[in-house]
Scaffold this motif. Sequence first.
Motif, PDB file in Angstrom:
ATOM      1  N   TYR A  26       3.495   2.713   4.520  1.00 39.89           N
ATOM      2  CA  TYR A  26       2.130   2.435   4.063  1.00 39.89           C
ATOM      3  C   TYR A  26       2.195   1.589   2.799  1.00 39.89           C
ATOM      4  CZ  TYR A  26      -2.764   2.943   2.932  1.00 39.89           C
ATOM      5  OH  TYR A  26      -4.072   2.670   2.665  1.00 39.89           O
ATOM      6  N   THR A  27       1.481   0.462   2.786  1.00 34.63           N
ATOM      7  CA  THR A  27       1.380  -0.385   1.595  1.00 34.63           C
ATOM      8  C   THR A  27       0.028  -0.143   0.955  1.00 34.63           C
ATOM      9  OG1 THR A  27       2.796  -2.067   2.586  1.00 34.63           O
ATOM     10  CG2 THR A  27       1.451  -2.733   0.703  1.00 34.63           C
ATOM     11  N   ASP A  28       0.013   0.250  -0.328  1.00 39.81           N
ATOM     12  CA  ASP A  28      -1.257   0.577  -0.971  1.00 39.81           C
ATOM     13  C   ASP A  28      -1.889  -0.660  -1.607  1.00 39.81           C
ATOM     14  OD1 ASP A  28      -0.021   0.103  -3.419  1.00 39.81           O
ATOM     15  OD2 ASP A  28      -0.345   2.108  -4.214  1.00 39.81           O
ATOM     16  N   ASN A  29      -2.983  -0.457  -2.329  1.00 41.95           N
ATOM     17  CA  ASN A  29      -3.743  -1.572  -2.890  1.00 41.95           C
ATOM     18  C   ASN A  29      -3.023  -2.301  -4.008  1.00 41.95           C
ATOM     19  OD1 ASN A  29      -4.093   0.913  -4.335  1.00 41.95           O
ATOM     20  ND2 ASN A  29      -5.821   0.045  -5.445  1.00 41.95           N
ATOM     21  N   THR A  30      -1.936  -1.748  -4.529  1.00 43.51           N
ATOM     22  CA  THR A  30      -1.140  -2.438  -5.548  1.00 43.51           C
ATOM     23  C   THR A  30       0.023  -3.206  -4.939  1.00 43.51           C
ATOM     24  OG1 THR A  30       0.420  -0.609  -5.938  1.00 43.51           O
ATOM     25  CG2 THR A  30      -1.672  -0.550  -7.156  1.00 43.51           C
ATOM     26  N   GLY A  31       0.189  -3.115  -3.635  1.00 42.80           N
ATOM     27  CA  GLY A  31       1.324  -3.751  -2.978  1.00 42.80           C
ATOM     28  C   GLY A  31       2.566  -2.885  -2.937  1.00 42.80           C
ATOM     29  N   THR A  32       2.466  -1.660  -3.438  1.00 43.73           N
ATOM     30  CA  THR A  32       3.608  -0.745  -3.413  1.00 43.73           C
ATOM     31  C   THR A  32       3.773  -0.163  -2.012  1.00 43.73           C
ATOM     32  OG1 THR A  32       3.213  -0.140  -5.725  1.00 43.73           O
ATOM     33  CG2 THR A  32       4.627   1.320  -4.434  1.00 43.73           C
TER      34      THR A  32
END
Length: 398
Positions: free
Chosen positions: A43-49
């Motif tokens: 899963y890639t979150d809204n920060t790109g992590t």
Amino acid sequence: MNSKLFLSLSIIFLIIGCNPNNGITVNEISSPVSQNSSLPRLYTDNTGTVFMSWVEEVDNMSYLKFSSFSNNTWSKPKTVTSDSTWFVNWADYPSVIANDGSPMAAHWLNKVVGGTYAYHINMSVYNEEWSPAFTSHQDNTPTEHGFVSMTPASDSTYAAIWLDGRQTHDREDDEYSDLNKAMTLRGAIINTNAEILEKFLIDDSVCDCCNTSITKTENGFLAAYRDRTDEEIRDIYVTSYVDGVWSEPKPVHADNWSIGACPVNGPAVDASGNTAAVAWFTGAEGTPHVQFAISKDHGQNFQPPISLDNDSPLGRVDLNITESKIWVSWLSPTDNGAKLNIKVYTLDGEELSSKTVNGLSRSRSSGFPHITELGAGLMIAYTDVTGEIPTVRTLILE
């Protein structure tokens, strides 16, 4: 075999499986897992992590763990929870979603007394530590509840959908064709205090054990799943959640695949801007194939599907959309096992490049490979079952 030698051979295998002429490279990176690991989910979150969850099994205990990837390094693995009573299945796997660089929610499946496929969904939310487990479905029938998909709705809420078997309770074998006793698709909006804010019955007759998929759009959410009609047509349907209401489900494309059982091969959906796309496997007309379709209005209408593979693929698709590209992956058989195919398209459906990763297994124990956005490229995770002990492997495609 020496572990360093095995890693070297694995990398060589990957290089051999890649076309050197299309500008894409694939490199294996050290995975954060221990031995006897499986069921990775990215899963890639809204920060790109990038976050990865997986399951490790030791003796009779199962552990749901996760790690995040930054500065080209996986963080030290952390455990969400563990128990000896889980339902651990190759196709129905746990997950962790994240927001603002931190985990947000996790889910896993817990066996209950009542049958082989009697299990409930457990969830936990993260506020500096993981909350006590709770059930999203709030239904105690000893039936199947699983195939969960989740995505953040805001900084403090998330949307979840799942297959819910409450209508199948006490269903006899000769009543399988009775759609009043069919599997259902349900959902909820949940906050990070573990409070269920809204509950939904989205579709009252769906395929029994195909994975679901959900993504956030500019308008709300778009969910994809395999439907089931009274004529046993099991095509891929979508529905949108806008202004607090789920739209009437409709097919992405009328494949008209008639099959009297579940193929255990669900869709993948993603969105960026006004573009959405769905990838899926079908066996319509007796020809297994993988395809995907693009929408330019947040999933309200889809263009005719683009064929990806009609040479007897295995399916197990995944899809990821960035600001300028659509990445699609699926498994297909080889003489010695399976390969992971990856194709890259523009948002208008023009093929840009492709890549193949060899050395995978076609067995169910290898599960579903996952892809997710990592910078300008992809992170790939899959379960390697070619050795004596299953191990999650991670790759970077650039």
